[in-house]
Enzyme design. Structure first.
Site, PDB file in Angstrom:
ATOM      1  N   SER A 143       0.828  -1.210   0.000  1.00 20.53           N
ATOM      2  CA  SER A 143       0.000   0.000   0.000  1.00 20.53           C
ATOM      3  C   SER A 143       0.855   1.250   0.000  1.00 20.53           C
ATOM      4  CB  SER A 143      -0.834   0.071   1.284  1.00 20.53           C
ATOM      5  OG  SER A 143      -1.734  -0.962   1.360  1.00 20.53           O
ATOM      6  N   HIS A 164      -0.909  -2.937  -7.357  1.00 19.89           N
ATOM      7  CA  HIS A 164      -1.659  -2.488  -6.180  1.00 19.89           C
ATOM      8  C   HIS A 164      -3.164  -2.551  -6.422  1.00 19.89           C
ATOM      9  CE1 HIS A 164      -2.867   0.834  -3.187  1.00 19.89           C
ATOM     10  NE2 HIS A 164      -2.699  -0.289  -2.531  1.00 19.89           N
ATOM     11  N   GLU A 176      -3.395  -0.364  -9.828  1.00 19.33           N
ATOM     12  CA  GLU A 176      -2.258   0.525 -10.081  1.00 19.33           C
ATOM     13  C   GLU A 176      -1.056  -0.349 -10.427  1.00 19.33           C
ATOM     14  OE1 GLU A 176      -3.199   4.442  -7.320  1.00 19.33           O
ATOM     15  OE2 GLU A 176      -2.179   2.777  -6.369  1.00 19.33           O
ATOM     16  N   ASN A 214      -3.566   6.030  -2.656  1.00 24.04           N
ATOM     17  CA  ASN A 214      -3.294   6.158  -1.214  1.00 24.04           C
ATOM     18  C   ASN A 214      -2.645   7.483  -0.830  1.00 24.04           C
ATOM     19  OD1 ASN A 214      -4.492   3.801  -0.543  1.00 24.04           O
ATOM     20  ND2 ASN A 214      -2.615   2.593  -0.479  1.00 24.04           N
TER      21      ASN A 214
HETATM   22  C1  3HC Z   1      -5.296   0.794   1.685  1.00 25.94           C
HETATM   23  C2  3HC Z   1      -5.144   0.103   0.364  1.00 25.94           C
HETATM   24  O1  3HC Z   1      -3.792   0.082  -0.053  1.00 25.94           O
HETATM   25  C3  3HC Z   1      -5.968   0.647  -0.773  1.00 25.94           C
HETATM   26  C4  3HC Z   1      -7.441   0.410  -0.605  1.00 25.94           C
HETATM   27  O2  3HC Z   1      -7.939  -0.680  -0.809  1.00 25.94           O
HETATM   28  S1  3HC Z   1      -8.300   1.735  -0.112  1.00 25.94           S
HETATM   29  C5  3HC Z   1      -9.950   1.161  -0.039  1.00 25.94           C
HETATM   30  C6  3HC Z   1     -10.649   1.249  -1.374  1.00 25.94           C
HETATM   31  N1  3HC Z   1     -12.018   0.800  -1.206  1.00 25.94           N
HETATM   32  C7  3HC Z   1     -13.021   1.649  -1.016  1.00 25.94           C
HETATM   33  O3  3HC Z   1     -12.861   2.878  -1.017  1.00 25.94           O
HETATM   34  C8  3HC Z   1     -14.333   0.991  -0.774  1.00 25.94           C
HETATM   35  C9  3HC Z   1     -15.436   1.994  -0.649  1.00 25.94           C
HETATM   36  N2  3HC Z   1     -16.708   1.294  -0.425  1.00 25.94           N
HETATM   37  C10 3HC Z   1     -17.454   0.791  -1.453  1.00 25.94           C
HETATM   38  O4  3HC Z   1     -17.141   0.919  -2.628  1.00 25.94           O
HETATM   39  C11 3HC Z   1     -18.718   0.065  -1.046  1.00 25.94           C
HETATM   40  O5  3HC Z   1     -19.104   0.513   0.224  1.00 25.94           O
HETATM   41  C12 3HC Z   1     -18.534  -1.507  -1.029  1.00 25.94           C
HETATM   42  C13 3HC Z   1     -18.361  -2.005  -2.457  1.00 25.94           C
HETATM   43  C14 3HC Z   1     -17.346  -1.963  -0.185  1.00 25.94           C
HETATM   44  C15 3HC Z   1     -19.741  -2.151  -0.384  1.00 25.94           C
HETATM   45  O6  3HC Z   1     -20.888  -1.678  -0.996  1.00 25.94           O
HETATM   46  P1  3HC Z   1     -22.263  -1.561  -0.202  1.00 25.94           P
HETATM   47  O7  3HC Z   1     -23.289  -1.195  -1.182  1.00 25.94           O
HETATM   48  O8  3HC Z   1     -22.049  -0.670   0.960  1.00 25.94           O
HETATM   49  O9  3HC Z   1     -22.468  -2.976   0.496  1.00 25.94           O
HETATM   50  P2  3HC Z   1     -22.962  -4.396  -0.045  1.00 25.94           P
HETATM   51  O10 3HC Z   1     -24.426  -4.337  -0.297  1.00 25.94           O
HETATM   52  O11 3HC Z   1     -22.446  -5.397   0.934  1.00 25.94           O
HETATM   53  O12 3HC Z   1     -22.182  -4.641  -1.386  1.00 25.94           O
HETATM   54  C16 3HC Z   1     -22.561  -4.050  -2.595  1.00 25.94           C
HETATM   55  C17 3HC Z   1     -22.440  -5.071  -3.678  1.00 25.94           C
HETATM   56  O13 3HC Z   1     -21.061  -5.496  -3.825  1.00 25.94           O
HETATM   57  C18 3HC Z   1     -20.997  -6.894  -3.721  1.00 25.94           C
HETATM   58  N3  3HC Z   1     -19.790  -7.227  -2.964  1.00 25.94           N
HETATM   59  C19 3HC Z   1     -19.335  -6.597  -1.859  1.00 25.94           C
HETATM   60  N4  3HC Z   1     -18.188  -7.172  -1.464  1.00 25.94           N
HETATM   61  C20 3HC Z   1     -17.928  -8.167  -2.345  1.00 25.94           C
HETATM   62  C21 3HC Z   1     -16.886  -9.102  -2.483  1.00 25.94           C
HETATM   63  N5  3HC Z   1     -15.878  -9.123  -1.613  1.00 25.94           N
HETATM   64  N6  3HC Z   1     -16.927  -9.975  -3.519  1.00 25.94           N
HETATM   65  C22 3HC Z   1     -17.931  -9.946  -4.420  1.00 25.94           C
HETATM   66  N7  3HC Z   1     -18.953  -9.069  -4.350  1.00 25.94           N
HETATM   67  C23 3HC Z   1     -18.949  -8.211  -3.309  1.00 25.94           C
HETATM   68  C24 3HC Z   1     -22.238  -7.310  -2.957  1.00 25.94           C
HETATM   69  O14 3HC Z   1     -22.650  -8.613  -3.295  1.00 25.94           O
HETATM   70  C25 3HC Z   1     -23.259  -6.292  -3.362  1.00 25.94           C
HETATM   71  O15 3HC Z   1     -23.864  -6.669  -4.575  1.00 25.94           O
HETATM   72  P3  3HC Z   1     -25.424  -6.335  -4.826  1.00 25.94           P
HETATM   73  O16 3HC Z   1     -25.561  -4.862  -4.604  1.00 25.94           O
HETATM   74  O17 3HC Z   1     -25.637  -6.737  -6.240  1.00 25.94           O
HETATM   75  O18 3HC Z   1     -26.133  -7.166  -3.816  1.00 25.94           O
HETATM   76  N1  NAD Z   2      -6.234  -3.856   3.607  1.00 21.72           N
HETATM   77  C1  NAD Z   2      -6.301  -3.151   2.495  1.00 21.72           C
HETATM   78  O1  NAD Z   2      -7.330  -2.474   2.243  1.00 21.72           O
HETATM   79  C2  NAD Z   2      -5.175  -3.163   1.485  1.00 21.72           C
HETATM   80  C3  NAD Z   2      -5.410  -2.669   0.199  1.00 21.72           C
HETATM   81  C4  NAD Z   2      -4.354  -2.708  -0.770  1.00 21.72           C
HETATM   82  C5  NAD Z   2      -3.112  -3.223  -0.399  1.00 21.72           C
HETATM   83  N2  NAD Z   2      -2.925  -3.699   0.857  1.00 21.72           N
HETATM   84  C6  NAD Z   2      -1.602  -4.288   1.169  1.00 21.72           C
HETATM   85  O2  NAD Z   2      -1.704  -5.698   0.954  1.00 21.72           O
HETATM   86  C7  NAD Z   2      -0.858  -6.382   1.902  1.00 21.72           C
HETATM   87  C8  NAD Z   2      -1.709  -7.344   2.713  1.00 21.72           C
HETATM   88  O3  NAD Z   2      -2.713  -6.625   3.399  1.00 21.72           O
HETATM   89  P1  NAD Z   2      -4.019  -7.363   3.985  1.00 21.72           P
HETATM   90  O4  NAD Z   2      -4.949  -6.282   4.388  1.00 21.72           O
HETATM   91  O5  NAD Z   2      -4.453  -8.440   3.066  1.00 21.72           O
HETATM   92  O6  NAD Z   2      -3.389  -8.016   5.307  1.00 21.72           O
HETATM   93  P2  NAD Z   2      -3.927  -9.258   6.167  1.00 21.72           P
HETATM   94  O7  NAD Z   2      -3.379  -9.076   7.537  1.00 21.72           O
HETATM   95  O8  NAD Z   2      -5.397  -9.433   5.984  1.00 21.72           O
HETATM   96  O9  NAD Z   2      -3.207 -10.521   5.460  1.00 21.72           O
HETATM   97  C9  NAD Z   2      -1.838 -10.745   5.453  1.00 21.72           C
HETATM   98  C10 NAD Z   2      -1.617 -12.249   5.462  1.00 21.72           C
HETATM   99  O10 NAD Z   2      -0.238 -12.522   5.190  1.00 21.72           O
HETATM  100  C11 NAD Z   2       0.127 -13.659   5.947  1.00 21.72           C
HETATM  101  N3  NAD Z   2       1.586 -13.660   6.054  1.00 21.72           N
HETATM  102  C12 NAD Z   2       2.370 -12.863   6.813  1.00 21.72           C
HETATM  103  N4  NAD Z   2       3.678 -13.141   6.572  1.00 21.72           N
HETATM  104  C13 NAD Z   2       3.695 -14.128   5.625  1.00 21.72           C
HETATM  105  C14 NAD Z   2       4.740 -14.829   4.949  1.00 21.72           C
HETATM  106  N5  NAD Z   2       6.024 -14.575   5.222  1.00 21.72           N
HETATM  107  N6  NAD Z   2       4.405 -15.779   4.043  1.00 21.72           N
HETATM  108  C15 NAD Z   2       3.093 -16.030   3.768  1.00 21.72           C
HETATM  109  N7  NAD Z   2       2.063 -15.396   4.386  1.00 21.72           N
HETATM  110  C16 NAD Z   2       2.366 -14.456   5.295  1.00 21.72           C
HETATM  111  C17 NAD Z   2      -0.601 -13.514   7.279  1.00 21.72           C
HETATM  112  O11 NAD Z   2      -0.753 -14.765   7.919  1.00 21.72           O
HETATM  113  C18 NAD Z   2      -1.934 -12.904   6.811  1.00 21.72           C
HETATM  114  O12 NAD Z   2      -2.897 -13.916   6.598  1.00 21.72           O
HETATM  115  C19 NAD Z   2      -0.148  -5.293   2.702  1.00 21.72           C
HETATM  116  O13 NAD Z   2       1.080  -4.995   2.083  1.00 21.72           O
HETATM  117  C20 NAD Z   2      -1.116  -4.121   2.591  1.00 21.72           C
HETATM  118  O14 NAD Z   2      -0.469  -2.880   2.785  1.00 21.72           O
HETATM  119  C21 NAD Z   2      -3.916  -3.700   1.811  1.00 21.72           C
END
Ligand code: 3HC
Ligand code: NAD
Length: 310
Positions: A143, A164, A176, A214
């Site tokens: 991330s 990513h 990404e 991010n």
């Molecule tokens: C930190 C990292 O590096 C980077 C990141 O990842 S940052 C995070 C980026 N993500 C976001 O910003 C997520 C923002 N949130 C959203 O887009 C929405 O709230 C959400 C898609 C997570 C959930 O949507 P929401 O309408 O609130 O809930 P929910 O009804 O459970 O789900 C909507 C639909 O997605 C589907 N869905 C949700 N999660 C799913 C999954 N894991 N797999 C398959 N389908 C899924 C559901 O089945 C549902 O479908 P339907 O509307 O046809 O029934």
């Molecule tokens: N959480 C998010 O929304 C998100 C989104 C994009 C990217 N990421 C990145 O993805 C990576 C994983 O995040 P996450 O949220 O899935 O974490 P998580 O804690 O859900 O999962 C990480 C998993 O890795 C396993 N693990 C740790 N060390 C290991 C090793 N040496 N070999 C094999 N398995 C090992 C752990 O047992 C755990 O199940 C991180 O680098 C995070 O920054 C996270």
């Protein structure tokens, strides 16, 4: 190619003719790794999902099955038997393993999604670099860490880059693709083609902190936590404000819990260490306290909010 829609977003699963990547190993079976394994299997690829913990792998298989079911429900609305076949076939393409070295031997691409910690990632990539065949591309789903720094321990720097994904992986359409300083043009093209083959829209980014999403999203979430910590508004009102006032699907505090407060903290701490003068990256006492208490968000049943345990 199969096209389908989930919550108004266009999806596609396809096996691209140009995509030479057929065998994918995903390391880390947590939140992200299980989603990445799912989309690759949905696209017809053979997947090996690796985690240090067999319990995590069992949990991942269960959640992948449930999430494939959600996809099948939409794809095969009128033909539930075809939906069941789709789920069974995709699940059948996913093997699980606990030894990353062994699981690398037949991989065309390895995507790492383990804990956000440089030392742990270095140890893993050294092992993968010596175990995987010469043609295998190694990629990190980090991330916030530098792709060049993660890849500094591998010999095949031309075959190393960033992929990513976003949480939840099966739903979020973006990927990404990050070019490191020594990522070759062939590797970059293969990563872009693979991203497309697993149904994502790919953008390209240099190896800069947080890439595009991010770098914008994490300071936004952190500012929301500071606002809440100061008592300027309640958590609920901050989230309602951004959903109704800015059209976000989730509020920033809900999103912090959804991503995982530990992940938020790993990101912030890493950036603060690197850029101590940047006020946006300063530590947040509330975040530190919640993480120290094991309140990591949705995955532990409590973070900023409380959740029903499944
Ligand atoms: C930190 C990292 O590096 C980077 C990141 O990842 S940052 C995070 C980026 N993500 C976001 O910003 C997520 C923002 N949130 C959203 O887009 C929405 O709230 C959400 C898609 C997570 C959930 O949507 P929401 O309408 O609130 O809930 P929910 O009804 O459970 O789900 C909507 C639909 O997605 C589907 N869905 C949700 N999660 C799913 C999954 N894991 N797999 C398959 N389908 C899924 C559901 O089945 C549902 O479908 P339907 O509307 O046809 O029934
Ligand atoms: N959480 C998010 O929304 C998100 C989104 C994009 C990217 N990421 C990145 O993805 C990576 C994983 O995040 P996450 O949220 O899935 O974490 P998580 O804690 O859900 O999962 C990480 C998993 O890795 C396993 N693990 C740790 N060390 C290991 C090793 N040496 N070999 C094999 N398995 C090992 C752990 O047992 C755990 O199940 C991180 O680098 C995070 O920054 C996270």
């Amino acid at each position: 190619m199969i096209n389908f829609r989930i919550i108004g977003r266009q999806f596609s699963t396809s096996i691209s003719k140009q995509n030479a990547i057929k065998n994918v190993t995903v390391i880390g079976g947590g939140l992200m790794g299980s989603g990445i394994a799912q989309v690759a299997a949905q696209a017809g690829q053979s997947v090996t999902l690796v985690d240090v913990s067999s319990d995590v792998l069992a949990k991942s298989q269960k959640s992948i099955g449930a999430n494939l079911g959600r996809v099948a429900k939409k794809l095969y609305k009128d033909k539930p038997e075809d939906g069941e076949k789709f789920v069974a076939e995709a699940l059948g393409r996913i093997k699980t393993a606990t030894d990353p070295g062994e699981a690398s031997k037949s991989a065309d691409l390895i995507v790492e999604a383990i804990v956000e910690n440089m030392d742990v990632k270095h140890k893993l990539f050294k092992q993968l670099d010596s175990a995987a065949p010469a043609h295998t591309i190694l990629a990190s789903n980090t991330s916030s860490l530098s792709i060049n720094e993660i890849g500094s321990v591998v010999k095949r720097k031309d075959k190393f880059g960033g992929l990513h994904f976003f949480n939840p992986v099966p739903v979020m359409r973006l990927l990404e693709v990050v070019k490191g300083a020594e990522t070759s043009e062939d590797t970059y093209k293969s990563m872009m083609e693979w991203g497309k083959a697993v149904g994502k829209t790919c953008i390209t980014c240099k190896d800069t902190p947080g890439f595009v999403v991010n770098r914008l999203l994490v300071p936004y979430i952190c500012e929301a936590m500071r606002l809440y910590e100061r008592g300027d508004a309640s958590a609920r009102d901050i989230d309602i404000a951004m959903k109704l006032g800015a059209g976000y699907p989730m509020g920033p505090l809900e999103l912090a819990d959804y991503v995982g407060l530990d992940t938020n903290k790993f990101i912030l701490d890493g950036w603060h260490k690197k850029f101590p003068d940047q006020p946006l990256f300063k530590p947040i006492p509330l975040l530190n306290k919640l993480v120290a208490e094991g309140k990591l968000g949705v995955k532990t049943g409590e973070g900023i909010y409380k959740y029903d345990k499944k």
